[in-house]
Design an enzyme around this catalytic site. Sequence first.
Site, PDB file in Angstrom:
ATOM      1  N   TYR A  68       0.823  -1.221   0.000  1.00 54.67           N
ATOM      2  CA  TYR A  68       0.000   0.000   0.000  1.00 54.67           C
ATOM      3  C   TYR A  68       0.852   1.264   0.000  1.00 54.67           C
ATOM      4  O   TYR A  68       0.446   2.285  -0.574  1.00 54.67           O
ATOM      5  CB  TYR A  68      -1.021  -0.027   1.153  1.00 54.67           C
ATOM      6  CG  TYR A  68      -2.192  -0.894   0.750  1.00 54.67           C
ATOM      7  CD1 TYR A  68      -3.168  -0.411  -0.126  1.00 54.67           C
ATOM      8  CD2 TYR A  68      -2.274  -2.218   1.151  1.00 54.67           C
ATOM      9  CE1 TYR A  68      -4.197  -1.219  -0.566  1.00 54.67           C
ATOM     10  CE2 TYR A  68      -3.304  -3.036   0.717  1.00 54.67           C
ATOM     11  CZ  TYR A  68      -4.262  -2.534  -0.138  1.00 54.67           C
ATOM     12  OH  TYR A  68      -5.277  -3.334  -0.599  1.00 54.67           O
ATOM     13  N   HIS A 121     -14.857   1.428  -1.779  1.00 54.04           N
ATOM     14  CA  HIS A 121     -13.770   0.510  -1.406  1.00 54.04           C
ATOM     15  C   HIS A 121     -12.716   1.195  -0.542  1.00 54.04           C
ATOM     16  O   HIS A 121     -11.625   0.671  -0.380  1.00 54.04           O
ATOM     17  CB  HIS A 121     -13.138  -0.110  -2.658  1.00 54.04           C
ATOM     18  CG  HIS A 121     -14.035  -1.116  -3.326  1.00 54.04           C
ATOM     19  ND1 HIS A 121     -13.776  -1.668  -4.558  1.00 54.04           N
ATOM     20  CD2 HIS A 121     -15.204  -1.676  -2.915  1.00 54.04           C
ATOM     21  CE1 HIS A 121     -14.740  -2.522  -4.886  1.00 54.04           C
ATOM     22  NE2 HIS A 121     -15.631  -2.530  -3.910  1.00 54.04           N
ATOM     23  N   CYS A 153      -3.713   5.973  20.129  1.00 51.25           N
ATOM     24  CA  CYS A 153      -3.695   4.863  21.100  1.00 51.25           C
ATOM     25  C   CYS A 153      -2.524   3.906  20.870  1.00 51.25           C
ATOM     26  O   CYS A 153      -2.414   2.908  21.563  1.00 51.25           O
ATOM     27  CB  CYS A 153      -5.025   4.103  21.057  1.00 51.25           C
ATOM     28  SG  CYS A 153      -5.149   2.967  19.661  1.00 51.25           S
ATOM     29  N   SER A 192     -14.530  -3.716 -14.722  1.00 54.19           N
ATOM     30  CA  SER A 192     -14.780  -5.033 -15.299  1.00 54.19           C
ATOM     31  C   SER A 192     -16.098  -5.600 -14.768  1.00 54.19           C
ATOM     32  O   SER A 192     -16.590  -6.596 -15.288  1.00 54.19           O
ATOM     33  CB  SER A 192     -13.621  -5.985 -14.969  1.00 54.19           C
ATOM     34  OG  SER A 192     -13.397  -6.015 -13.574  1.00 54.19           O
TER      35      SER A 192
HETATM   36  N1  APR Z   1     -10.904   3.675 -20.375  1.00 57.02           N
HETATM   37  C1  APR Z   1     -11.989   2.918 -20.059  1.00 57.02           C
HETATM   38  N2  APR Z   1     -11.887   1.696 -19.533  1.00 57.02           N
HETATM   39  C2  APR Z   1     -10.664   1.188 -19.317  1.00 57.02           C
HETATM   40  C3  APR Z   1      -9.487   1.920 -19.608  1.00 57.02           C
HETATM   41  C4  APR Z   1      -9.641   3.215 -20.171  1.00 57.02           C
HETATM   42  N3  APR Z   1      -8.601   3.976 -20.493  1.00 57.02           N
HETATM   43  N4  APR Z   1      -8.418   1.161 -19.271  1.00 57.02           N
HETATM   44  C5  APR Z   1      -8.910  -0.005 -18.783  1.00 57.02           C
HETATM   45  N5  APR Z   1     -10.264   0.023 -18.803  1.00 57.02           N
HETATM   46  C6  APR Z   1     -11.196  -1.003 -18.315  1.00 57.02           C
HETATM   47  C7  APR Z   1     -10.808  -2.434 -18.575  1.00 57.02           C
HETATM   48  O1  APR Z   1     -11.249  -2.856 -19.841  1.00 57.02           O
HETATM   49  C8  APR Z   1     -11.530  -3.151 -17.440  1.00 57.02           C
HETATM   50  O2  APR Z   1     -12.857  -3.501 -17.803  1.00 57.02           O
HETATM   51  O3  APR Z   1     -11.243  -0.870 -16.912  1.00 57.02           O
HETATM   52  C9  APR Z   1     -11.603  -2.099 -16.333  1.00 57.02           C
HETATM   53  C10 APR Z   1     -10.698  -2.357 -15.155  1.00 57.02           C
HETATM   54  O4  APR Z   1     -11.123  -3.505 -14.513  1.00 57.02           O
HETATM   55  P1  APR Z   1     -10.466  -4.004 -13.140  1.00 57.02           P
HETATM   56  O5  APR Z   1      -8.987  -3.949 -13.244  1.00 57.02           O
HETATM   57  O6  APR Z   1     -11.098  -5.299 -12.811  1.00 57.02           O
HETATM   58  O7  APR Z   1     -10.884  -2.847 -12.087  1.00 57.02           O
HETATM   59  P2  APR Z   1     -12.226  -2.653 -11.272  1.00 57.02           P
HETATM   60  O8  APR Z   1     -13.406  -3.090 -12.057  1.00 57.02           O
HETATM   61  O9  APR Z   1     -12.194  -1.268 -10.750  1.00 57.02           O
HETATM   62  O10 APR Z   1     -12.018  -3.645 -10.055  1.00 57.02           O
HETATM   63  C11 APR Z   1     -12.971  -3.670  -9.028  1.00 57.02           C
HETATM   64  O11 APR Z   1     -11.651  -5.126  -7.654  1.00 57.02           O
HETATM   65  O12 APR Z   1      -9.514  -5.635  -6.977  1.00 57.02           O
HETATM   66  C12 APR Z   1     -10.701  -5.066  -6.595  1.00 57.02           C
HETATM   67  O13 APR Z   1     -11.147  -3.513  -4.929  1.00 57.02           O
HETATM   68  C13 APR Z   1     -10.552  -3.639  -6.195  1.00 57.02           C
HETATM   69  O14 APR Z   1     -11.962  -1.749  -6.657  1.00 57.02           O
HETATM   70  C14 APR Z   1     -11.343  -2.886  -7.229  1.00 57.02           C
HETATM   71  C15 APR Z   1     -12.344  -3.906  -7.686  1.00 57.02           C
END
Ligand code: APR
Length: 248
Positions: A68, A121, A153, A192
Amino acid sequence: MTDDDLTRAADWLRAADRVCVLTGAGVSAESGVPTFRASDGLWEGHRIEDVASPDGFERDPKLVWQFYNARRANARTVEPNPGHLALVALERRWGERFTLVTQNVDGLHRTAGSTNVLEIHGSLHRTRCLGCNRVTDRNIQEDLGDEPACPKCYGQLRPDIVWFGEALPESVWLPSLNAAYGCNVLLVVGTSAVVHPAASLVPIAKRKQPAARVIEVNLTRTEASQMADVGLYGPSGVVLPKLVERLG
Ligand code: APR
């Protein structure tokens, strides 16, 4: 993305009384924040369960803090992109009838100027004490080290992030449900849509009566695409400003 799709999306937005947006890592990708789901199932070289679960933290808190701290260091160097700024423009137009629900912990929506933001989150900008439960804003410029202790604390601090297996805080989740349930248009950007309950905001908006229009903005189709009324496929830093422009 066709011109017709952009026009349809803009028409639905223009007619909407309430707008809700769900964002994910993709909206920050063009700012230089890595997205999560690499094809090897690793998260910057770590197994997700090692660095983003309560068990992982119990096993090796130093490793989790190193991970982190690296994300905090990255967050210091990045800036909002035109996608974040377009969402600020949308909030200006709808005011309190606009809610931005984000899965992102990088704080870029707030830096850009969005105010009605629900960080479901958590945030890299905060810590939580396992002793006294106090949540504290920690300037992202600060180096917290790999064994930070509570200034009040002296209890063990953890990132104020929702990890796998943990419930979302009600203070942000309930207003998110309300926003998805009450909106006429849900904009789903750069996620995603595989992580629940965040992703369940899409069916919640879609299955109520009358159903909200769902507009997806992403590079590719996702788990949410089937429920979307229109997909605007392209980088959000390009698509969202075009959508705002088309709104007029
Ligand atoms: N513009 C639009 N979409 C994009 C771009 C972009 N420039 N770049 C990537 N993407 C899309 C990808 O196609 C994908 O569908 O963003 C998405 C990213 O997906 P993830 O990496 O799975 O991220 P997210 O959906 O935010 O994950 C959800 O999972 O790991 C946990 O807590 C974490 O908040 C996170 C959660």
